[in-house]
Design a protein around this motif. Sequence first.
Motif, PDB file in Angstrom:
ATOM      1  N   ILE A  70       0.719  -1.004  -0.363  1.00 12.60           N
ATOM      2  CA  ILE A  70      -0.134   0.137   0.427  1.00 12.60           C
ATOM      3  C   ILE A  70       0.785   1.183  -0.083  1.00 12.60           C
ATOM      4  O   ILE A  70       0.199   2.276  -0.861  1.00 12.60           O
ATOM      5  CB  ILE A  70      -0.789   0.048   1.400  1.00 12.60           C
ATOM      6  N   GLU A  73       2.307   1.752  -2.934  1.00 10.01           N
ATOM      7  CA  GLU A  73       0.890   2.179  -4.525  1.00 10.01           C
ATOM      8  C   GLU A  73       1.011   3.651  -4.475  1.00 10.01           C
ATOM      9  O   GLU A  73       1.168   4.812  -5.630  1.00 10.01           O
ATOM     10  CB  GLU A  73      -0.147   1.460  -4.058  1.00 10.01           C
ATOM     11  N   LYS A  74       0.952   4.218  -3.314  1.00 14.83           N
ATOM     12  CA  LYS A  74       1.031   5.377  -1.994  1.00 14.83           C
ATOM     13  C   LYS A  74       1.837   6.473  -3.241  1.00 14.83           C
ATOM     14  O   LYS A  74       1.849   7.238  -3.871  1.00 14.83           O
ATOM     15  CB  LYS A  74       0.569   5.713  -0.718  1.00 14.83           C
ATOM     16  N   ASN A  77       2.223   6.482  -6.834  1.00 14.66           N
ATOM     17  CA  ASN A  77       1.119   6.296  -7.602  1.00 14.66           C
ATOM     18  C   ASN A  77       1.002   5.831  -8.771  1.00 14.66           C
ATOM     19  O   ASN A  77       0.105   5.879 -10.021  1.00 14.66           O
ATOM     20  CB  ASN A  77       1.606   7.841  -8.062  1.00 14.66           C
ATOM     21  N   LYS A  79      -0.889   1.309  -9.516  1.00 17.08           N
ATOM     22  CA  LYS A  79      -1.877   0.014  -8.944  1.00 17.08           C
ATOM     23  C   LYS A  79      -1.536  -1.596  -8.893  1.00 17.08           C
ATOM     24  O   LYS A  79      -0.490  -0.924  -9.849  1.00 17.08           O
ATOM     25  CB  LYS A  79      -3.318   0.059  -8.689  1.00 17.08           C
ATOM     26  N   ASP A  81      -1.287  -6.003  -9.171  1.00 17.74           N
ATOM     27  CA  ASP A  81      -1.909  -6.605  -8.740  1.00 17.74           C
ATOM     28  C   ASP A  81      -1.456  -7.755  -8.674  1.00 17.74           C
ATOM     29  O   ASP A  81      -0.243  -7.582  -7.973  1.00 17.74           O
ATOM     30  CB  ASP A  81      -2.278  -6.909 -11.028  1.00 17.74           C
TER      31      ASP A  81
END
Length: 106
Positions: A70, A73-74, A77, A79, A81
């Motif tokens: 997470i 991802e932040k 920027n 996502k 899989d």
Amino acid sequence: WFFRKNKTEEPSLCLKNNKKEKTMSREEIMEKVNEIFRDVFDDDTLIITDSTNSDDIEDWDSLEHISLIISMEKEFNMKFDIKEVNKLENVGQMVDMIRDKMMQLN
């Protein structure tokens, strides 16, 4: 998205990680990933390498793994899989995956 004030102090809307921005080098990505690991594991002395995996860090359990994903991802920027993440065997593979996704966006 974030707001930035220009010289006239009027807010202008800018896209974070705009495609026009320079793609990060692998070394820059690794530095950011190392910072994320230090934050997640609350250890400023932690140094990761390409070969670092969950066996190398005592507190790296499934909950910390989710926190790492997470946070990345932040930070970057993007996502991931779950199938991609499950294939990763070490930090180096994660860095390569981030780099590949950045190149696809540009």
